[in-house]
Design an enzyme around this catalytic site. Structure first.
Site, mmCIF file in Angstrom:
data_model
loop_
_atom_site.group_PDB
_atom_site.id
_atom_site.type_symbol
_atom_site.label_atom_id
_atom_site.label_comp_id
_atom_site.label_asym_id
_atom_site.label_seq_id
_atom_site.Cartn_x
_atom_site.Cartn_y
_atom_site.Cartn_z
ATOM 1 N N PRO A 146 42.253 -32.002 17.133
ATOM 2 C CA PRO A 146 41.731 -32.617 18.355
ATOM 3 C C PRO A 146 40.229 -32.351 18.499
ATOM 4 C CG PRO A 146 43.760 -31.417 18.790
ATOM 5 C CD PRO A 146 43.339 -31.064 17.398
ATOM 6 N N GLU A 147 39.463 -33.427 18.673
ATOM 7 C CA GLU A 147 38.012 -33.298 18.835
ATOM 8 C C GLU A 147 37.650 -33.662 20.278
ATOM 9 O OE1 GLU A 147 36.134 -31.995 16.674
ATOM 10 O OE2 GLU A 147 37.302 -32.076 14.837
#
Length: 271
Positions: free
Chosen positions: A2-3
């Site tokens: 997850p960014e």
């Protein structure tokens, strides 16, 4: 992993439901990347005042202190008043008077950390080295250009480091550099002013679009209400090695940079 877009999507899907909730109990599963830093029972009775984001961290402000939440490599958050019994990969449950917030993290690189405030040594250690927020007003073109001019690191490597600007993860770095027409291996200091402006605009454009599309779901990411992201359906170069470029029909190439896969078009990104 997850960014920034995935973390922002998580925040937006969670903030209304959790703000104002009163914590009734906290259950910890297997140890995460960092310890909670307080007795879980001590969180009972505190109220959630809000939910912010700094880089890839969710900052949950409490009536006493705060929680810094990181999703690690494979984490996701759910919030519901009817979650099933915690499973083997559920490592943090925060029970509130509105429902349960749960961190699910198969690889356990995520974390939930308590800090007294944002100036607490614990919070400073985690947040102090982060670069500019690309979707905030403080993302300054002159400061961005100055940071690039002082670095001879390949531009994609510099973007991934988070020291100049946060949240431009592997997928988004490839897409940003394609949109800006810059080869991923180009030294940051060699990028001229005009191309820096294109890169600056591309970062804002790609990350904004990714948030609007719910982030990227390659394996198991979903928002706090269970919705999958769709950005992966519109990538121009990422994951398309061997396929024709949408702009010039040249075959998209893949190379390794710091053990990460980089995708680019050798014609559209000449230098």
């Amino acid at each position: 992993m997850p960014e920034l877009p995935e973390v922002e999507v998580t925040r937006r899907s969670l903030v209304q439901a959790v703000t104002g909730a009163r914590i009734e109990a906290v259950r910890m599963g297997k140890p995460l990347r960092w310890p909670l830093g307080c007795d879980p029972a001590s969180l009972a009775g505190r109220q959630v005042l809000g939910l912010r984001r700094r880089g890839k961290y969710l900052l949950m402000d409490l009536s006493d202190g705060m929680l810094l939440i990181h999703l690690g490599m494979s984490g996701s958050i759910r919030f519901s008043d009817h979650l099933p019994e915690a499973g083997v990969h559920d490592h943090f449950d925060m029970l509130t008077d509105r429902g349960t917030l749960r961190l699910h993290d198969p690889r356990r690189f995520g974390a939930v950390v308590h800090a007294a405030s944002e100036i607490d040594a614990v919070a400073v250690k985690l947040l102090g080295g982060l670069g500019m927020e690309p979707l905030a007003d403080g993302f300054s073109l002159p400061a961005f250009e100055a940071s690039l001019k002082s670095s001879r690191v390949p531009i994609k490597t510099l973007l991934l480091s988070g020291r100049v600007v946060v949240g431009v993860g592997n997928i988004y770095a490839s897409e940003v550099l394609f949109l800006a027409g810059i080869r991923p291996t180009t030294a940051a200091a060699r990028i001229g002013a005009q191309r820096v402006r294109r890169l600056y605009a591309a970062i804002i454009s790609v990350l904004t679009r990714a948030v609007e599309m719910g982030g990227t779901t390659l394996r198991d990411f979903s928002s706090a209400d269970g919705a999958a992201g769709h950005f992966q359906t519109q990538t121009r170069v990422y994951g398309r090695a061997g396929e024709p470029c949408h702009e010039c029909d040249t075959v998209i190439r893949m190379l390794r940079q710091g053990q990460r896969s980089t995708f680019y078009c050798p014609v559209c990104q000449r230098a």
